[in-house]
Design an enzyme around this catalytic site. Sequence first.
Site, PDB file in Angstrom:
ATOM      1  N   ASP A 159      31.938  20.779  18.019  1.00 40.23           N
ATOM      2  CA  ASP A 159      32.330  19.376  17.903  1.00 40.23           C
ATOM      3  C   ASP A 159      33.494  19.251  16.925  1.00 40.23           C
ATOM      4  O   ASP A 159      34.323  20.163  16.825  1.00 40.23           O
ATOM      5  CB  ASP A 159      31.116  18.546  17.453  1.00 40.23           C
ATOM      6  CG  ASP A 159      31.134  17.132  18.007  1.00 40.23           C
ATOM      7  OD1 ASP A 159      31.905  16.309  17.493  1.00 40.23           O
ATOM      8  OD2 ASP A 159      30.368  16.857  18.955  1.00 40.23           O
TER       9      ASP A 159
ATOM     10  N   HIS B 272      32.389  12.608  14.147  1.00 45.89           N
ATOM     11  CA  HIS B 272      31.470  12.672  15.285  1.00 45.89           C
ATOM     12  C   HIS B 272      30.490  13.836  15.148  1.00 45.89           C
ATOM     13  O   HIS B 272      29.273  13.690  15.348  1.00 45.89           O
ATOM     14  CB  HIS B 272      32.285  12.818  16.570  1.00 45.89           C
ATOM     15  CG  HIS B 272      31.489  12.775  17.826  1.00 45.89           C
ATOM     16  ND1 HIS B 272      31.023  13.917  18.454  1.00 45.89           N
ATOM     17  CD2 HIS B 272      31.081  11.738  18.588  1.00 45.89           C
ATOM     18  CE1 HIS B 272      30.372  13.582  19.554  1.00 45.89           C
ATOM     19  NE2 HIS B 272      30.381  12.268  19.654  1.00 45.89           N
TER      20      HIS B 272
ATOM     21  N   ASN C 279      30.159   9.254  29.454  1.00 50.65           N
ATOM     22  CA  ASN C 279      29.993   7.802  29.406  1.00 50.65           C
ATOM     23  C   ASN C 279      30.838   7.119  30.467  1.00 50.65           C
ATOM     24  O   ASN C 279      31.447   6.083  30.242  1.00 50.65           O
ATOM     25  CB  ASN C 279      30.373   7.276  28.026  1.00 50.65           C
ATOM     26  CG  ASN C 279      29.472   7.832  26.943  1.00 50.65           C
ATOM     27  OD1 ASN C 279      28.311   8.136  27.188  1.00 50.65           O
ATOM     28  ND2 ASN C 279      30.004   7.979  25.746  1.00 50.65           N
TER      29      ASN C 279
ATOM     30  N   SER D 103      26.581  11.382  23.888  1.00 52.08           N
ATOM     31  CA  SER D 103      26.717  12.347  22.796  1.00 52.08           C
ATOM     32  C   SER D 103      25.462  12.363  21.943  1.00 52.08           C
ATOM     33  O   SER D 103      24.925  13.413  21.591  1.00 52.08           O
ATOM     34  CB  SER D 103      27.897  11.976  21.891  1.00 52.08           C
ATOM     35  OG  SER D 103      29.117  12.366  22.418  1.00 52.08           O
TER      36      SER D 103
END
Length: 604
Positions: free
Chosen positions: A164, A200, A301, A404
């Site tokens: 990430d 994130h 998404n 996520s």
Amino acid sequence: MAIDTAFSRRVLPVAVLILLQMPALFAHGGAGRTHRAWHDTRIEQIERADTSSNRVRVLVQLRTESAQTLQALTHRGIHLRRYHAGVGTWALDVSTRDLAWLETLPEVAELSVDADVTAADIMPSGGPPSSMGPGGGSGAGVRELLGLSNADPGGDGVGVAVIDSGIAPVPDLADRITDFYDFTNGQPGVPTVPVDGFGHGTHIAGLVAGNGALSSGRYRGVAPAAHLIGLRVLDNNGVGSTSDVIAALEFATANREALGIDVINLSLGHPPYAPAAADPLVQAVEAASRAGIVVVVAAGNVGVNPFTNHVGYGGILSPANAPSALTVAAAKTMGTVDPSDDRIANYSSRGPTWYERLAKPDVAAPGQNLVAPNAPGSALAAAHPELLVTDGPGHNYLTLSGTSMAAAVESGVVAVMLEASRARAVSLGHAPAYPPPNVIKAFVEYTALPMRDASGAVYDRMSQGVGRVNGQGAVALARSIDVTAPQGSPWIVEGVAPYSVYGGAVFAWAQNVVWGNNLAWGEGIINTNNIVWAEDVVWGDNIVWAENFAVLNNIVRGENIVWAENIVWAENIVWAEGLVWGQNIVWAENIVWAEAHLWEAIVQ
């Protein structure tokens, strides 16, 4: 998956439109050519839109690795950035003018774009955070939402690699981070101190294994005893390259034992430009799974048409389309621990996969309004101060929504399952052992809780997979087996009832598995008579379509598939040589989306 809303407005329409590109069949040959390498849809779009000397990142699979071929590339001015041995692919920088030339080289077999990958978007919020304690919400943390108690495992001894934007060494995570490597900007995995400029990855890591140090345990993760391996691939804006992600995956696979990596979390992706078999990123995921690592991936998404606001299908991102991946949709828990009121978030990407029409996602997990650590000074928190949790001292936590977050929750569930399974092996006098990834995936699916929409109708399989993940049931099943049992012998050592209890209410498990591959136990196949599988477990080359997903007697073979009315965008979907979605979308030789928005018009 999660990013700022401004970024979402720029990227989501593009992502959805790319998803709707017809799978390209490119000729090997033609006028004036003896060879033209296969290339993905994005390469085709770039060639049509730009013939200048602008540079583009590409991934190239060569038939031969001769010094002569590589010298010819460098002589042409092509920069050889890195070689991905695990998937047999070179990462190159090439001018758009030279793309066509590259395709004509007999040594070039396949050509793919080295696409940008992003954490997905910060999706619309509503209601209190699901991890809110006193002062709002249900008082339930993510473990409670999954039916896990303090007596259940915490993932001790299990390693989760978070690929990430990094992990900030905040108090909730600092003693959980055992290794950290940076792959951004083509770096070859540089060991460094943990950082996260975007924020994130820290949130993801907190949902997986945060210990809740700054909230008296209120905002702890699903597996607070697991250790974390940070593999940074996204920059301070939350963007990276496919090549960097592949490099991190190959590094994790090669160093699985040295770093203690049992699970990989991928809360990122890009639109699928090629079938899974030709997608280098998907193939890197498959290689990690074959090596024994459970790879958990956010579905994406892209569940809503940005022009019509209608929920739609076929939005699974890459590498969530990897057959072996545990692909996760986002569920809204409505601020309660009662699974019966959970709903699939509209934004959550639905299946099937774009090219192969495989059933994805596999399961859904809580992903709406989840609270986890904030990375101090991160771009995400700076852009969205309204998402900072302010019910305690400082701004130590952040509330995010998306697939996520759902993937992170599922990674935590896998970690506690692995600890439970290992503990059972040790209790039987055996050496510590884990089930292989496909068995873990099957257990997660088998114990899931089927979900219903607001009308009471069961969600179709392309929206929820087999249902919402049930941590309580998954751990119970994992601790009931002897993973060291030889092939052909019983491996259930403790009876387990196929239901779970939440808040005093009994919920039946899904008791089925949606998967297109064999369920391997060692070198063979699991004998279903030795476990509590129901009659609707099917494996092989076909996908299981359950009863509530009416598709011509559940499985339709051949090239023409007609979906029933419970798969709706406008009225129904007809899938044969072309695809018709209501009256707005036609998929055949071209694509029409409402008012025929063209990729070329917005790619700039």
